[in-house]
Design an enzyme around this catalytic site. Structure first.
Site, PDB file in Angstrom:
ATOM      1  N   GLY A   1       0.842  -1.190   0.000  1.00  0.00           N
ATOM      2  CA  GLY A   1       0.000   0.000   0.000  1.00  0.00           C
ATOM      3  C   GLY A   1       0.875   1.237   0.000  1.00  0.00           C
ATOM      4  O   GLY A   1       2.071   1.157   0.311  1.00  0.00           O
TER       5      GLY A   1
ATOM      6  N   CYS B   1       5.412  -5.946   1.335  1.00  0.00           N
ATOM      7  CA  CYS B   1       5.785  -4.538   1.240  1.00  0.00           C
ATOM      8  C   CYS B   1       5.242  -3.733   2.440  1.00  0.00           C
ATOM      9  O   CYS B   1       5.709  -3.906   3.547  1.00  0.00           O
ATOM     10  CB  CYS B   1       5.324  -3.974  -0.105  1.00  0.00           C
ATOM     11  N   TYR B   2       4.211  -2.904   2.257  1.00  0.00           N
ATOM     12  CA  TYR B   2       3.642  -2.183   3.402  1.00  0.00           C
ATOM     13  C   TYR B   2       3.178  -3.175   4.480  1.00  0.00           C
ATOM     14  O   TYR B   2       3.327  -2.932   5.678  1.00  0.00           O
ATOM     15  CB  TYR B   2       2.479  -1.304   2.925  1.00  0.00           C
TER      16      TYR B   2
ATOM     17  N   HIS C   1       7.458  -7.634  -3.998  1.00  0.00           N
ATOM     18  CA  HIS C   1       6.122  -8.069  -4.466  1.00  0.00           C
ATOM     19  C   HIS C   1       6.207  -9.415  -5.200  1.00  0.00           C
ATOM     20  O   HIS C   1       6.594  -9.448  -6.366  1.00  0.00           O
ATOM     21  CB  HIS C   1       5.536  -7.015  -5.411  1.00  0.00           C
TER      22      HIS C   1
ATOM     23  N   GLU D   1       3.779 -11.071  -6.276  1.00  0.00           N
ATOM     24  CA  GLU D   1       2.637 -11.204  -7.190  1.00  0.00           C
ATOM     25  C   GLU D   1       2.907 -10.648  -8.579  1.00  0.00           C
ATOM     26  O   GLU D   1       2.159 -10.925  -9.510  1.00  0.00           O
ATOM     27  CB  GLU D   1       1.390 -10.547  -6.583  1.00  0.00           C
TER      28      GLU D   1
ATOM     29  N   SER E   1     -26.847  -9.593 -23.374  1.00  0.00           N
ATOM     30  CA  SER E   1     -26.290  -8.626 -24.318  1.00  0.00           C
ATOM     31  C   SER E   1     -25.656  -9.323 -25.516  1.00  0.00           C
ATOM     32  O   SER E   1     -25.344  -8.703 -26.514  1.00  0.00           O
ATOM     33  CB  SER E   1     -25.221  -7.792 -23.619  1.00  0.00           C
ATOM     34  N   GLY E   2     -25.449 -10.646 -25.377  1.00  0.00           N
ATOM     35  CA  GLY E   2     -24.718 -11.368 -26.411  1.00  0.00           C
ATOM     36  C   GLY E   2     -23.252 -11.510 -26.035  1.00  0.00           C
ATOM     37  O   GLY E   2     -22.498 -12.210 -26.693  1.00  0.00           O
ATOM     38  N   GLY E   3     -22.839 -10.855 -24.957  1.00  0.00           N
ATOM     39  CA  GLY E   3     -21.456 -10.968 -24.494  1.00  0.00           C
ATOM     40  C   GLY E   3     -21.286 -12.156 -23.554  1.00  0.00           C
ATOM     41  O   GLY E   3     -22.257 -12.824 -23.187  1.00  0.00           O
ATOM     42  N   VAL E   4     -20.027 -12.397 -23.159  1.00  0.00           N
ATOM     43  CA  VAL E   4     -19.717 -13.593 -22.354  1.00  0.00           C
ATOM     44  C   VAL E   4     -20.344 -13.526 -20.959  1.00  0.00           C
ATOM     45  O   VAL E   4     -20.905 -14.514 -20.481  1.00  0.00           O
ATOM     46  CB  VAL E   4     -18.184 -13.735 -22.192  1.00  0.00           C
ATOM     47  N   ASP E   5     -20.264 -12.356 -20.317  1.00  0.00           N
ATOM     48  CA  ASP E   5     -20.666 -12.284 -18.905  1.00  0.00           C
ATOM     49  C   ASP E   5     -22.153 -12.584 -18.724  1.00  0.00           C
ATOM     50  O   ASP E   5     -22.531 -13.388 -17.865  1.00  0.00           O
ATOM     51  CB  ASP E   5     -20.349 -10.904 -18.316  1.00  0.00           C
ATOM     52  N   SER E   6     -22.997 -11.931 -19.540  1.00  0.00           N
ATOM     53  CA  SER E   6     -24.428 -12.169 -19.346  1.00  0.00           C
ATOM     54  C   SER E   6     -24.800 -13.582 -19.804  1.00  0.00           C
ATOM     55  O   SER E   6     -25.691 -14.217 -19.228  1.00  0.00           O
ATOM     56  CB  SER E   6     -25.277 -11.114 -20.072  1.00  0.00           C
TER      57      SER E   6
ATOM     58  N   LYS F   1     -12.244 -11.921 -15.232  1.00  0.00           N
ATOM     59  CA  LYS F   1     -12.679 -12.162 -16.614  1.00  0.00           C
ATOM     60  C   LYS F   1     -12.119 -13.481 -17.176  1.00  0.00           C
ATOM     61  O   LYS F   1     -12.829 -14.238 -17.822  1.00  0.00           O
ATOM     62  CB  LYS F   1     -12.225 -10.995 -17.489  1.00  0.00           C
TER      63      LYS F   1
END
Ligand code: XMP
Length: 507
Positions: free
Chosen positions: A53, A80-81, A166, A168, A218-223, A363
């Site tokens: 942080g 780190c922090y 870090h 990560e 919507s036609g997208g992946v998420d919905s 995602k």
């Protein structure tokens, strides 16, 4: 499911810690740094990580975890922090040091547990202005760098560890291995976070709800994934509505309907609302006004559907984990970056409970779930598309003619990139059109027609973007095809502005 909890002290890398841990199949969740001990215990984690942080531990108002967190008896790793918090908490001393930013060589002094398998030294990514000067009693130094004599410390009895660097970020060599040593060897977490497991537990959870669910597609992946998970759980009590606003890509409305009807046993209604949207957009040239109208009309159509087909107890949304965090729902210091429409902005009449089965997924994980549920690669590989659709790719008033130009020219851009094997490599590629006109010659005749603007960008996440240096022969082909095949297009321009200062969409 075993779980690691990451306390978010505001580092830009906090999310990455969760993502890295999930990569080796352990579930990790980001929570606010000041989560109460009661809530923390409810989560029943196997271990705790303090993120980095921007603060300094010796500032009075710097973020601190709740007192007593070290007495719960769980292993803790401070990064780190977070490392400095541990030093400070147990009576060591943190001092302001020369800013150390970038790659350092970490010499491993003890490779018996946290740094197991690291060899003699590793490249470690540093980003800090403070350093541990005196380490607390009960701790040993297990790694150092040239400027940080206590860059990695351990209290093996209490299972409390701190690292100044870090693990990560990809620039830290074997960083994921360090996280794995902590999570699997020290916390003894089981590697049971798998896509199959996620699907099974989510479906089981959703199957316990009562009442009907309304889900916008919507036609997208998420919905799509949201709908498929709910359908698996409650079958016909889910009703999906796909509102075709006429502002979609060429043939997209039909393609979405075909995909749903042919592949998924979902209760699916396709509402063709093109006329309504175009009528409301008539004469409107202001971009924000256009966005607002598209949003309002969606809500209106949803209301009408719900009144006719309800009652619905639940509204399903494809909200993802970064949206939840960015909306400030996590209340961590990294919060309130933006208010996401999914999380923050439902109209007040929407008197339903919100069902968000993807709210803990990233995602890339949603894509994996989609694959497991049988969603086609074609849909998975589609470029992002703005919610207000072509209304933001048409500059000025949305007219039938400009819609046609935009749709057909965009299809040509897409087809040529697919043919050149480039479509999956770029972030977005489309054509926009406004009211600017230029003179061309068609046959022997002078013709005054539209300027079509082609935009192709490279990006990792849409936050920044660079214009794609397409080979001249591909640009030439796109230009030739647009001027030949798109009625009223006489000039083609290519955008050579990156984001920032430009944005990806023209409006
Ligand atoms: P900009 O134009 O802001 O776009 O650089 C960044 C990314 O966001 C998409 N975008 C939107 N997506 N609703 C959406 O769902 C919107 O109103 C919207 N505006 C832009 C854009 O396509 C790009 O991927």
């Amino acid at each position: 499911m075993d779980k690691i909890v990451v306390l978010d002290f505001g580092s830009q890398y906090s999310h990455l810690i969760c993502r890295r841990i999930r990569e080796f199949s352990v579930y990790a969740e980001l929570v606010p740094f000041d989560i109460s001990l009661e809530e923390l215990k409810k989560l029943n984690p196997k271990g705790i990580i303090f993120s980095g942080g921007p603060a300094s531990v010796y500032n009075n108002d710097s973020p601190k975890p709740k007192t007593g967190i070290f007495d719960i008896g769980l292993p803790v790793l401070g990064i780190c922090y977070g490392h400095q918090l541990i030093v400070n908490n147990f009576g060591g001393k943190v001092k302001r040091a020369n800013k150390e930013y970038g790659s350092s060589s970490l010499t491993v002094d003890n490779d018996s547990d946290l740094l197991f398998g690291m060899g003699k030294s590793i490249r470690a990514w540093m980003s800090h202005g403070d350093a541990a000067e005196k380490i607390p009693d009960g701790f040993d130094i297990i790694g150092h760098t040239e400027s940080s004599h206590a860059a990695a410390i351990a209290n093996k009895q209490k299972l409390i560890y701190g690292i100044q660097f870090h693990p990560e970020v990809v620039h830290t060599e074997k960083g994921t291995e360090i996280l794995r040593n902590f999570v699997i060897n020290i916390c003894r977490a089981k590697q049971d976070w798998t896509i199959e497991n996620f699907i099974e537990t989510t479906v089981t959870e959703i199957s316990k709800i009562d009442g009907n669910v309304l889900c916008g597609i919507s036609g997208g992946v998420d919905s799509t994934v949201t709908a498929l998970l709910i359908q698996k759980a409650i079958g016909n009590r889910l009703k999906c509505v796909f509102v075709d606003n006429g502002l979609l890509r060429l043939n997209e409305g039909q393609e979405v309907e075909t995909m749903f009807k042919n592949n998924f046993a979902v209760n699916f209604t396709h509402i063709n609302a093109k006329e309504r949207f175009l009528e409301r957009l008539k004469g409107i040239t202001d971009p924000e006004q256009k966005r607002k109208i598209v949003g309002e009309e969606f809500v209106q159509i949803f209301t009408e559907f719900a009144e006719k087909n309800g009652p619905f107890k639940w509204l399903a949304q494809g909200t993802l984990y970064p949206d939840v965090i960015e909306s400030g729902v996590s209340k961590g210091p990294a919060s309130v970056i933006k208010t996401h429409h999914n999380v923050g902005g439902l109209p007040s009449w929407f008197n339903m409970q919100v069902l968000e089965p993807l709210r803990f997924l990233y995602k890339d994980e949603v894509r994996k779930v989609a694959r497991a549920l049988g969603v086609s690669d074609k849909l998975l590989n589609r470029h992002p598309f703005p919610g207000p659709g072509l209304a933001v790719r048409i500059i000025g008033e949305v007219t039938e003619k400009k819609l046609q130009i935009c749709k057909i020219a965009s299809k040509i851009v897409e087809d040529e990139l697919v043919a050149a094997n480039l479509n999956d490599k770029v972030w977005q590629a489309y054509a926009a059109v406004g009211d600017d006109k230029a003179v061309g010659v068609v046959g022997d005749e002078r013709k005054y027609g539209h300027i079509v603007t082609v935009r192709v960008v490279d990006s990792i996440d849409g936050m920044t973007a660079d214009w794609t240096r397409l080979p001249a022969n591909i640009l030439e082909k796109i230009s030739n095809r647009i001027t030949n095949e798109v009625e009223d297009a006489v000039w083609v321009s290519y955008v050579i502005s990156s984001k920032p200062p430009a944005t990806i969409e023209p409006q």
